[in-house]
Design an enzyme around this catalytic site. Structure first.
Site, PDB file in Angstrom:
ATOM      1  N   ARG A 147      -7.775  -0.112   2.421  1.00 39.30           N
ATOM      2  CA  ARG A 147      -6.617  -0.984   2.492  1.00 39.30           C
ATOM      3  C   ARG A 147      -5.427  -0.124   2.877  1.00 39.30           C
ATOM      4  O   ARG A 147      -5.250   0.959   2.303  1.00 39.30           O
ATOM      5  CB  ARG A 147      -6.374  -1.632   1.116  1.00 39.30           C
ATOM      6  N   TYR A 159       5.831  -3.377  -2.118  1.00 41.79           N
ATOM      7  CA  TYR A 159       4.586  -3.372  -2.879  1.00 41.79           C
ATOM      8  C   TYR A 159       3.564  -2.384  -2.286  1.00 41.79           C
ATOM      9  O   TYR A 159       3.417  -2.287  -1.063  1.00 41.79           O
ATOM     10  CB  TYR A 159       3.952  -4.768  -2.899  1.00 41.79           C
ATOM     11  N   ASP A 211      -2.822  -5.995   2.118  1.00 43.19           N
ATOM     12  CA  ASP A 211      -2.439  -6.937   1.062  1.00 43.19           C
ATOM     13  C   ASP A 211      -1.013  -7.427   1.321  1.00 43.19           C
ATOM     14  O   ASP A 211      -0.057  -6.660   1.236  1.00 43.19           O
ATOM     15  CB  ASP A 211      -2.496  -6.221  -0.307  1.00 43.19           C
ATOM     16  N   HIS A 213       0.391  -9.768  -0.388  1.00 42.45           N
ATOM     17  CA  HIS A 213       0.884  -9.877  -1.778  1.00 42.45           C
ATOM     18  C   HIS A 213       1.813 -11.068  -1.985  1.00 42.45           C
ATOM     19  O   HIS A 213       2.885 -10.953  -2.575  1.00 42.45           O
ATOM     20  CB  HIS A 213       1.591  -8.567  -2.183  1.00 42.45           C
ATOM     21  N   GLU A 237      -4.790 -10.188   2.651  1.00 43.23           N
ATOM     22  CA  GLU A 237      -4.950 -10.664   1.270  1.00 43.23           C
ATOM     23  C   GLU A 237      -3.685 -11.343   0.774  1.00 43.23           C
ATOM     24  O   GLU A 237      -2.575 -10.887   1.060  1.00 43.23           O
ATOM     25  CB  GLU A 237      -5.262  -9.462   0.393  1.00 43.23           C
ATOM     26  N   GLU A 263      -6.987 -13.012  -6.772  1.00 37.35           N
ATOM     27  CA  GLU A 263      -6.869 -12.079  -7.910  1.00 37.35           C
ATOM     28  C   GLU A 263      -6.023 -12.661  -9.036  1.00 37.35           C
ATOM     29  O   GLU A 263      -6.198 -12.272 -10.183  1.00 37.35           O
ATOM     30  CB  GLU A 263      -6.303 -10.744  -7.456  1.00 37.35           C
ATOM     31  N   ARG A 284     -11.311 -13.565  -4.461  1.00 36.22           N
ATOM     32  CA  ARG A 284     -11.016 -12.304  -5.143  1.00 36.22           C
ATOM     33  C   ARG A 284     -10.935 -12.412  -6.662  1.00 36.22           C
ATOM     34  O   ARG A 284     -10.472 -11.511  -7.329  1.00 36.22           O
ATOM     35  CB  ARG A 284      -9.694 -11.745  -4.614  1.00 36.22           C
ATOM     36  N   GLU A 340     -12.912  -4.110  -4.588  1.00 39.80           N
ATOM     37  CA  GLU A 340     -11.747  -3.213  -4.611  1.00 39.80           C
ATOM     38  C   GLU A 340     -11.987  -2.117  -5.635  1.00 39.80           C
ATOM     39  O   GLU A 340     -12.493  -2.374  -6.728  1.00 39.80           O
ATOM     40  CB  GLU A 340     -10.490  -4.002  -4.987  1.00 39.80           C
ATOM     41  N   TRP A 403       6.752 -11.122  -5.634  1.00 40.89           N
ATOM     42  CA  TRP A 403       6.644  -9.651  -5.482  1.00 40.89           C
ATOM     43  C   TRP A 403       5.307  -9.295  -4.876  1.00 40.89           C
ATOM     44  O   TRP A 403       4.278  -9.854  -5.225  1.00 40.89           O
ATOM     45  CB  TRP A 403       6.778  -8.986  -6.851  1.00 40.89           C
TER      46      TRP A 403
HETATM   47  C1  CS2 Z   1      -2.933  -5.756  -5.970  1.00 42.24           C
HETATM   48  C2  CS2 Z   1      -2.779  -5.336  -7.399  1.00 42.24           C
HETATM   49  O1  CS2 Z   1      -4.885  -4.469  -6.018  1.00 42.24           O
HETATM   50  C3  CS2 Z   1      -4.323  -5.448  -5.504  1.00 42.24           C
HETATM   51  O2  CS2 Z   1      -4.821  -6.167  -4.638  1.00 42.24           O
HETATM   52  O3  CS2 Z   1      -2.611  -7.076  -5.719  1.00 42.24           O
HETATM   53  O4  CS2 Z   1      -2.391  -3.999  -7.392  1.00 42.24           O
HETATM   54  C4  CS2 Z   1      -1.768  -6.117  -8.221  1.00 42.24           C
HETATM   55  O5  CS2 Z   1      -0.485  -5.894  -7.702  1.00 42.24           O
HETATM   56  C5  CS2 Z   1      -1.862  -5.623  -9.652  1.00 42.24           C
HETATM   57  O6  CS2 Z   1      -3.182  -5.804 -10.106  1.00 42.24           O
HETATM   58  C6  CS2 Z   1      -0.908  -6.394 -10.534  1.00 42.24           C
HETATM   59  O7  CS2 Z   1      -1.087  -6.004 -11.874  1.00 42.24           O
HETATM   60 MG    MG Z   2      -3.787  -7.877  -4.199  1.00 42.52          MG
END
Ligand code: CS2
Ligand code: MG
Length: 403
Positions: A147, A159, A211, A213, A237, A263, A284, A340, A403
């Site tokens: 990634r 991020y 990502d 995000h 993602e 996620e 995810r 991941e 975020w």
């Molecule tokens: C992120 C995470 O790994 C990822 O794909 O989205 O780092 C996410 O920001 C954290 O798990 C939040 O606690």
């Molecule tokens: Mg993520």
């Protein structure tokens, strides 16, 4: 096989983790991950006050019945706190069942459907050059998938990029939410260049992921996906907030770039439309936030019906206990996509004794009975809870953003 004890361990070896310990009358111990990054104590309290007392005296073998008892029995449905608590119980009970059977959990799930679990690592940098060097380092380690995230010119923080002082990337790094400034324009204009630089230097053999995000509108996400089509992404993602599953119909109208979402989901109903309408390519959901092994298998079975593959969350804020559980599920499902693997910073290794291995881009949970992870409670006691929050984003005009 009666449960005689259930307790919560909160420890912070490098970052906060919440672990559930279930003990049976035969002295068999099962471990479950109950970590919800930034809201850890909510789950710890839910477990201590509302779940652990109800487990005492129950038959640890009756995993499904206990799952239904905790899910239907609370009356209030779903949500990250409740489903993370149920997940921790579920993971611990599968650990116990494996230990009693003398089998690794994946053997209880139907055995291995593959020889190994392909994982992706996190490459990042405060510049494209730094990010490219991190991609190179991952490829040298044997990763087949990476990634890529980098700083965005004109934005102080973004991020997925480590702090400039060389510390490792840990999003929950402040005891009050750090406020970061976000603007979509610079990001949308820069990311195709950034990811194109990966293709230019490393070609198309490496699986390339990014990502987003949650930070774009559906139309902006469609635009980004179209701009990235020449780079043949493995996935983008969380392109847009996914509470509104139908928003992904708009993205699909504009791009063939594969999409991964899930996620932050905690149940099958959070992704039911995304899966049944084929609005995503990878789901995810994680074993520790989506109700444990029992519920995650249901989500993955539904996904399999619609050609959606798995791509479970595996950031460092999911403990080695749930990472091991994820590998057992990944090994056993027919529609596995990718896992991941952000890894866990020391001194986490002092607390969590793991049996999983990385080799040539693939991982395996090992063949120890159960999950193959043990928790050293004396070591855990050395690392007291350290309250931390995830950052927040505000636009330049001061309005809140994802975020
Ligand atoms: C992120 C995470 O790994 C990822 O794909 O989205 O780092 C996410 O920001 C954290 O798990 C939040 O606690
Ligand atoms: Mg993520």
């Amino acid at each position: 096989m009666k449960i005689i004890d259930a307790g919560v361990i909160i420890t912070a070896p490098g970052r906060n983790y919440v672990t559930l310990k279930i003990t049976t009358e035969d002295g068999v111990v099962g471990w479950g991950d109950a970590t919800l990054n930034g809201r850890e104590l909510a789950v710890a309290t839910y477990l201590r006050d509302h779940v652990c007392p109800l487990l005492i005296g129950r038959d640890a073998h009756r995993i499904e019945d206990i799952w239904q008892y905790l899910y239907k029995g609370s009356y209030w449905r779903r949500g990250p706190v409740q489903m993370t608590a149920i997940a921790a119980v579920d993971i611990a009970l599968w650990d116990i069942k494996g230990k009693v059977a003398g089998l690794p959990v994946y053997q209880l799930l139907g055995g291995a459907a593959r020889d190994g679990v392909m994982v992706y690592g996190h490459a990042s940098g405060s510049s494209v050059a730094e990010m490219l060097d991190d991609v190179a380092a991952h490829l040298d380690e044997g990763y087949l998938a990476v990634r890529a995230q980098s700083a965005i010119p004109g934005m102080d923080k973004v991020y997925g990029v480590p702090p400039k002082d060389g510390r490792l990337y840990e999003p929950a790094s402040s005891n009050v939410p750090q406020e970061e400034t976000w603007e979509t324009g610079p990001y949308l204009r820069f990311v195709p260049t950034m990811l194109g630089a990966v293709r230019e230097r490393f070609g198309f053999d490496v699986h390339l992921l990014h990502d987003v995000h949650h930070r774009l509108s559906p139309l902006e996400a469609g635009r980004l996906g179209r701009d990235l089509e020449e780079h043949r992404m493995f996935w983008i993602e969380d392109p847009t907030p996914a509470e509104d599953q139908s928003a992904f119909q708009l993205i699909r109208q504009h791009t063939t770039t594969p999409i991964a979402v899930g996620e932050i989901f905690n149940s099958i109903w959070d992704c039911q439309q995304l899966i049944t309408e084929r609005l995503i390519d990878y789901v995810r959901t994680s074993v520790s936030h989506a109700g444990g092994i029992t519920h995650l298998r249901r989500i993955f079975a539904l996904a399999d019906l619609y050609g959606v593959r798995t791509g479970s969350h595996g950031a460092g804020d999911l403990s080695p206990v749930s990472f091991a559980a994820a590998l057992h599920v990944d090994l056993s499902v027919p529609n596995f996509g990718i896992q991941e693997y952000m890894g866990h910073r020391d001194p986490a290794g002092e607390v969590f004794r793991t049996g999983y291995k990385f080799e040539n881009g693939y991982m395996h949970p090992g063949d120890a009975p159960g999950l193959g992870v043990e928790v050293d409670e004396q070591a855990a006691a050395k690392f007291p809870y350290d309250p931390k929050y995830l950052p927040i984003n505000r636009r330049r005009d001061g309005s809140m953003h994802d975020w």
